[in-house]
Design a protein around this motif. Sequence first.
Motif, short mmCIF file in Angstrom:
data_model
loop_
_atom_site.label_atom_id
_atom_site.label_comp_id
_atom_site.label_asym_id
_atom_site.label_seq_id
_atom_site.Cartn_x
_atom_site.Cartn_y
_atom_site.Cartn_z
N LEU A 14 1.28 -57.31 2.06
CA LEU A 14 1.05 -55.87 2.18
C LEU A 14 1.68 -55.13 1.00
O LEU A 14 1.09 -54.20 0.44
CB LEU A 14 1.63 -55.35 3.50
CG LEU A 14 1.47 -53.84 3.76
CD1 LEU A 14 -0.01 -53.48 3.80
CD2 LEU A 14 2.15 -53.46 5.08
N ILE A 15 2.89 -55.56 0.62
CA ILE A 15 3.58 -54.94 -0.52
C ILE A 15 2.76 -55.13 -1.80
O ILE A 15 2.60 -54.20 -2.60
CB ILE A 15 4.99 -55.55 -0.69
CG1 ILE A 15 5.89 -55.11 0.48
CG2 ILE A 15 5.61 -55.10 -2.02
CD1 ILE A 15 7.26 -55.74 0.47
N LEU A 16 2.21 -56.36 -1.98
CA LEU A 16 1.41 -56.63 -3.17
C LEU A 16 0.14 -55.78 -3.22
O LEU A 16 -0.24 -55.26 -4.26
CB LEU A 16 1.02 -58.12 -3.21
CG LEU A 16 2.16 -59.10 -3.52
CD1 LEU A 16 1.69 -60.53 -3.33
CD2 LEU A 16 2.66 -58.89 -4.96
N VAL A 17 -0.48 -55.63 -2.05
CA VAL A 17 -1.70 -54.82 -1.97
C VAL A 17 -1.39 -53.36 -2.29
O VAL A 17 -2.10 -52.71 -3.06
CB VAL A 17 -2.35 -54.93 -0.57
CG1 VAL A 17 -3.46 -53.91 -0.42
CG2 VAL A 17 -2.88 -56.34 -0.35
N MET A 18 -0.31 -52.87 -1.70
CA MET A 18 0.08 -51.47 -1.93
C MET A 18 0.44 -51.24 -3.40
O MET A 18 0.11 -50.23 -4.00
CB MET A 18 1.25 -51.10 -1.03
CG MET A 18 0.88 -51.01 0.44
SD MET A 18 2.29 -50.59 1.48
CE MET A 18 2.64 -48.93 0.91
N SER A 19 1.12 -52.23 -3.97
CA SER A 19 1.50 -52.13 -5.38
C SER A 19 0.27 -52.10 -6.26
O SER A 19 0.18 -51.32 -7.22
CB SER A 19 2.37 -53.33 -5.76
OG SER A 19 2.65 -53.32 -7.13
N SER A 20 -0.73 -52.94 -5.92
CA SER A 20 -1.97 -52.98 -6.69
C SER A 20 -2.72 -51.66 -6.56
O SER A 20 -3.27 -51.15 -7.55
CB SER A 20 -2.85 -54.13 -6.17
OG SER A 20 -4.09 -54.13 -6.81
N CYS A 21 -2.75 -51.11 -5.34
CA CYS A 21 -3.42 -49.83 -5.12
C CYS A 21 -2.76 -48.71 -5.91
O CYS A 21 -3.44 -47.86 -6.49
CB CYS A 21 -3.41 -49.48 -3.63
SG CYS A 21 -4.52 -50.52 -2.64
N LYS A 26 -2.89 -44.93 -10.28
CA LYS A 26 -2.15 -44.37 -11.41
C LYS A 26 -2.97 -44.45 -12.70
O LYS A 26 -3.09 -43.46 -13.44
CB LYS A 26 -0.83 -45.12 -11.57
CG LYS A 26 0.03 -44.57 -12.70
CD LYS A 26 1.34 -45.35 -12.78
CE LYS A 26 2.19 -44.85 -13.94
NZ LYS A 26 3.47 -45.62 -14.06
N VAL A 27 -3.53 -45.62 -12.96
CA VAL A 27 -4.32 -45.81 -14.18
C VAL A 27 -5.62 -45.01 -14.12
O VAL A 27 -6.09 -44.48 -15.13
CB VAL A 27 -4.61 -47.31 -14.42
CG1 VAL A 27 -5.56 -47.51 -15.59
CG2 VAL A 27 -3.31 -48.07 -14.66
N LEU A 28 -6.20 -44.93 -12.92
CA LEU A 28 -7.45 -44.21 -12.75
C LEU A 28 -7.31 -42.74 -13.16
O LEU A 28 -8.23 -42.16 -13.73
CB LEU A 28 -7.91 -44.30 -11.28
CG LEU A 28 -9.35 -43.93 -10.96
CD1 LEU A 28 -10.33 -44.87 -11.64
CD2 LEU A 28 -9.57 -43.94 -9.45
N LYS A 29 -6.15 -42.18 -12.86
CA LYS A 29 -5.91 -40.76 -13.16
C LYS A 29 -5.33 -40.56 -14.56
O LYS A 29 -5.21 -39.42 -15.03
CB LYS A 29 -4.95 -40.18 -12.12
CG LYS A 29 -5.53 -40.19 -10.70
CD LYS A 29 -4.50 -39.73 -9.69
CE LYS A 29 -5.04 -39.79 -8.27
NZ LYS A 29 -4.04 -39.38 -7.26
N ASN A 30 -4.97 -41.65 -15.19
CA ASN A 30 -4.36 -41.60 -16.52
C ASN A 30 -5.42 -41.37 -17.58
O ASN A 30 -6.58 -41.72 -17.42
CB ASN A 30 -3.63 -42.92 -16.79
CG ASN A 30 -2.57 -42.77 -17.85
OD1 ASN A 30 -2.77 -42.07 -18.83
ND2 ASN A 30 -1.44 -43.43 -17.64
N GLU A 31 -5.04 -40.80 -18.71
CA GLU A 31 -5.96 -40.59 -19.83
C GLU A 31 -5.89 -41.74 -20.83
O GLU A 31 -6.59 -41.72 -21.84
CB GLU A 31 -5.63 -39.27 -20.53
CG GLU A 31 -5.86 -38.03 -19.68
CD GLU A 31 -7.31 -37.89 -19.24
OE1 GLU A 31 -8.21 -38.20 -20.06
OE2 GLU A 31 -7.55 -37.49 -18.09
N ASP A 32 -5.05 -42.71 -20.57
CA ASP A 32 -4.87 -43.84 -21.48
C ASP A 32 -6.06 -44.80 -21.36
O ASP A 32 -6.16 -45.59 -20.41
CB ASP A 32 -3.56 -44.57 -21.14
CG ASP A 32 -3.21 -45.63 -22.18
OD1 ASP A 32 -4.12 -46.07 -22.92
OD2 ASP A 32 -2.03 -46.02 -22.24
#
Length: 280
Positions: A14-21, A26-32
């Motif tokens: 569950l921790i791994l899934v949450m971390s991946s999400c 974060k990246v989805l909203k990033n401009e990088d």
Amino acid sequence: MFLKMRKLIPFLSLILVMSSCNEYQKVLKNEDVKAKFDLAQKYYDAGDYKRANRLFEQIAPKYVGKPQGERVMFFFANTFFERKDYNMAGYQFERFIKSYPKSEKVPEASFLGAKSYYMLSPAYSLDQTDTNKALVKLQTFINMYPDSEYFDEANKMAKELTTKKEKKAFEIAKQFNKLGHFDYSFLTPAMAAFDNFISDYPGSIFREEALYLKFESATEYALNSFARWKPERLASAKTAYNVLKKQYPDTKFAEEADKLLGKIQEEIETPTTTKEKETK
């Protein structure tokens, strides 16, 4: 100890899934753009085509004209294919081919685009627009890339779709033939439909049966005609019989065909009186 570890496994997952999400959001909203490309590649390689698709969609316009653009656009198209969104996959592969006509991925894109339309092809009884489109795409691929590793599969799919189209045309003709047993006016379109089928699909697996059913329709049509038209129509029916026997000397319909020929000969030798339900 083992039992404690077993209890921890779901928690750790569950921790791994949450971390991946969290990473994804974060990246989805990033401009990088580079970060999005790297994560999209990561998801793509892992088979998470839904997330990869979303990220590639965001960055694809940014890579137009750049070296990585070819890679991004191909992967973007393929995420649709892998997610079974074949309409979009076909469209995006076409865009890729137009944008990068000299790419070494063009043969694969051409095949996957054709296969996308193949996957959209419906049952033979439905509209065959996508089947026709798939056949055009497959034939183009077959003609252009005879040495491709996908050549045999493309040929197999093209043959399957051709048979599907044949079956649709054949079943339409058969339906007219069946209706003709109850209403003789349907025998004329039945014969025309069989003639068109035989002409359009000379190598069809249904050809032998089509020739027999054409003869059957012609016989029924002749036997139930007005006296003044019978001689000509009986002669046409005999011609249909001769065509069947010439092309298939050992036809599986020999017994039925010979019985119908016997009726024709009997009618020629001893004409019957006009029936009330005769055709014109």
